[in-house]
Enzyme design. Structure first.
Site, mmCIF file in Angstrom:
data_model
loop_
_atom_site.group_PDB
_atom_site.id
_atom_site.type_symbol
_atom_site.label_atom_id
_atom_site.label_comp_id
_atom_site.label_asym_id
_atom_site.label_seq_id
_atom_site.Cartn_x
_atom_site.Cartn_y
_atom_site.Cartn_z
ATOM 1 N N GLU A 24 44.240 166.253 7.539
ATOM 2 C CA GLU A 24 43.454 165.527 8.533
ATOM 3 C C GLU A 24 42.826 164.258 7.935
ATOM 4 O O GLU A 24 41.634 164.000 8.079
ATOM 5 C CB GLU A 24 42.383 166.439 9.142
ATOM 6 C CG GLU A 24 43.001 167.575 9.938
ATOM 7 C CD GLU A 24 42.007 168.381 10.775
ATOM 8 O OE1 GLU A 24 40.780 168.143 10.655
ATOM 9 O OE2 GLU A 24 42.449 169.248 11.548
ATOM 10 N N GLU A 71 48.467 173.572 12.283
ATOM 11 C CA GLU A 71 47.288 174.116 12.959
ATOM 12 C C GLU A 71 47.540 174.046 14.459
ATOM 13 O O GLU A 71 47.782 172.961 14.997
ATOM 14 C CB GLU A 71 46.011 173.349 12.594
ATOM 15 C CG GLU A 71 45.564 173.540 11.155
ATOM 16 C CD GLU A 71 44.202 172.912 10.854
ATOM 17 O OE1 GLU A 71 43.366 172.821 11.801
ATOM 18 O OE2 GLU A 71 43.977 172.525 9.703
#
Length: 497
Positions: free
Chosen positions: A175, A298
């Site tokens: 991220e 994810e």
């Protein structure tokens, strides 16, 4: 009556088993009281790991397990998790500002590898590209993968593992568009090239590097990342995949949701199709041979805090109902049908967190409805994907593309058996379906697993641990036969022809 046909002559290829992967982050109760109870615990364990969970997880044949983050990786120092456990430093980790819990580092590299061996999963390490140097990742690779004769490989042997771990999957960054450094796509691509080049020097050619892709449907990130990646005249370290994170979030109460919120959540989940297809289209300009796979490391439902048994103590812990199970089934069907693009996926997360397969507390342990979906779908792994003509009606919702009222995918194993997985996306409507084959017959002995609750809100808790579980039946099946798919249910039909 709706018709669904399986086309034996059309396939996008083999379904990568890693699509059925999982994710374990050092957050809330995932490890401490979830997976790890400690060797001296009164809870039955295998070298510190909860035995009931290990035994259950093993039944799924889990292909790959991501660790140690997630966001936890942004400040993780791998050296904190090696050596005698009593000498490891306690640390303030990434999530401290949310729950004020200190990381003990009781579970580090060796313990995690022991867990992977116990359940038969390949490890997928998320390496810190945010707050450490390329040399530190390179040293972690040497510690894990170099055979012997160096200070780091000998240190690994001293710490209990003489043989190298042989870790293939390395996520370089996590991220990076957000908590992973607030990078631009161009900066992320350049840093990824620098870090992966240095790490690759240790174990050249044997590792699969994954670079940080977009948040949700941010196609601009993908385009700019890939453009910068492609601008390199040559790549010292081949790139295996690009990560994508997508959650379907906050569609009402996790348990007491309405009929409208049921459909809201499922349309959010079905949006995964657009996320994947649009990112792949953006990648094609710079990767026309599709050498870089999509890694959805994810995914799942993200509900408001506090619905799980810890009542908010375990950060992001939530209860999972039949709605979550149907989301899981729908999502896995989407991945199956994009097996030419998706090379790995990791549901978030395994226990006591978001879209969990398990909930625990002390000696208490349950399997959620999500667990049963993975058990029902596991024979898709490594099977040949088959095209499906879905003749069910469409469901419309403003702001989303229409979706079929039944989600379905199919595959054929090497022994000729066929697995068809279906999810009825209707809240309160049973559907009669005629199942047939094209360029082949759906005729043989069928094992049918059905997962449903009395209501879409049904779930498992410590007082009612088996309220929702799959029920198995057997029947002879001939091409063109009908099945009845109850409302808000998931079904797996394994046909031995």
């Amino acid at each position: 009556m709706a018709k669904i046909n399986v086309v034996f002559s059309e396939s996008k290829g083999k379904i990568n088993r890693d699509i059925y992967g999982h994710f374990t982050e050092h957050i809330g109760g995932v490890f401490y009281d979830g997976l790890w109870v400690g060797e001296g615990s009164e809870v039955e364990n295998v070298r510190g790991f909860r035995k009931a969970l290990v035994d259950s997880f093993k039944k799924l044949n889990p292909p790959v397990l991501r660790w140690p983050g997630g966001c936890y990786a942004e400040t993780y120092d791998w050296r904190d998790g090696i050596g005698p456990r009593e000498q490891r430093p306690a640390r303030v980790n990434w999530w401290y500002s949310h729950d004020k819990r200190i990381e003990s580092n009781a579970v580090g590299t060796h313990e995690f590898m022991d867990l992977c061996r116990q359940v038969g999963a390949e490890p997928y390490f998320a390496a810190n590209m945010t707050s450490t140097t390329p040399l530190e990742i390179r040293n972690w690779v040497e510690y894990c993968n170099f055979p012997s004769g160096t200070a780091l490989s000998d240190e690994r042997a001293k710490n209990g593992d003489k043989e190298p771990f042989g870790i293939q999957y390395w996520g370089i960054g996590n991220e990076n568009w957000g908590g992973g450094g607030q990078m631009t796509p161009e900066q992320c691509a350049r840093e990824y090239a620098r870090y992966s080049t240095v790490a690759n020097s240790i174990d050249k050619g044997s590792m699969k590097f994954i670079m940080c892709g977009p948040n949700g449907h941010d196609v601009d990130w993908t385009s700019r990342l890939m453009k910068e990646w492609a601008s390199k005249k040559w790549h010292e370290a081949p790139t295996y995949g690009m990560s994508v994170h997508y959650y379907c979030s906050f569609a009402g109460d996790p348990v007491a949701f309405t009929k409208d919120e049921w459909y809201q959540q499922l349309h959010q989940a079905n949006y995964m199709k657009q996320v994947l297809d649009d990112h792949r289209a953006a990648m094609m300009e710079y990767d026309p041979d599709m050498k870089i796979g999509l890694v959805v490391d994810e995914w799942g439902c993200w509900h408001k805090d506090g619905s799980g048994p810890s009542k908010g103590y375990n950060l992001f812990e939530q209860q999972s109902t039949m709605r979550d199970a149907v989301v899981a089934a729908l999502t896995l069907n989407i991945f199956n049908d994009r097996c030419d693009s998706v090379v790995m996926a990791n549901v978030a997360q395994l226990v006591n967190n978001l879209h969990s397969l398990y909930l625990t507390s002390g000696e208490k342990f349950i399997e959620t409805p999500n667990y049963h979906v993975f058990e029902m779908y596991k024979d898709h792994m490594d099977a040949k994907q088959l095209h499906v003509v879905n003749g069910t009606e469409q469901l419309a919702r403003e702001g989303f593309r229409p979706m079929q009222q039944v989600s379905v995918s199919a595959s054929e194993a090497q022994d000729g058996s066929v697995l068809i997985t279906l999810a009825n996306l209707e809240y309160d409507k049973d559907i009669e379906i005629e199942l047939g084959g094209v360029d082949g017959l759906l005729t043989g002995q069928a094992e049918i697993k059905l997962l449903q609750g009395e209501t879409p809100q049904d779930h498992n808790d410590f007082e009612h641990p088996t309220c929702v579980k799959s029920v198995i039946s057997q029947r002879a099946f001939k091409d063109g036969d009908t099945i009845s798919l109850p409302a808000a249910s998931v079904m797996a039909i394994k046909l031995v022809r």
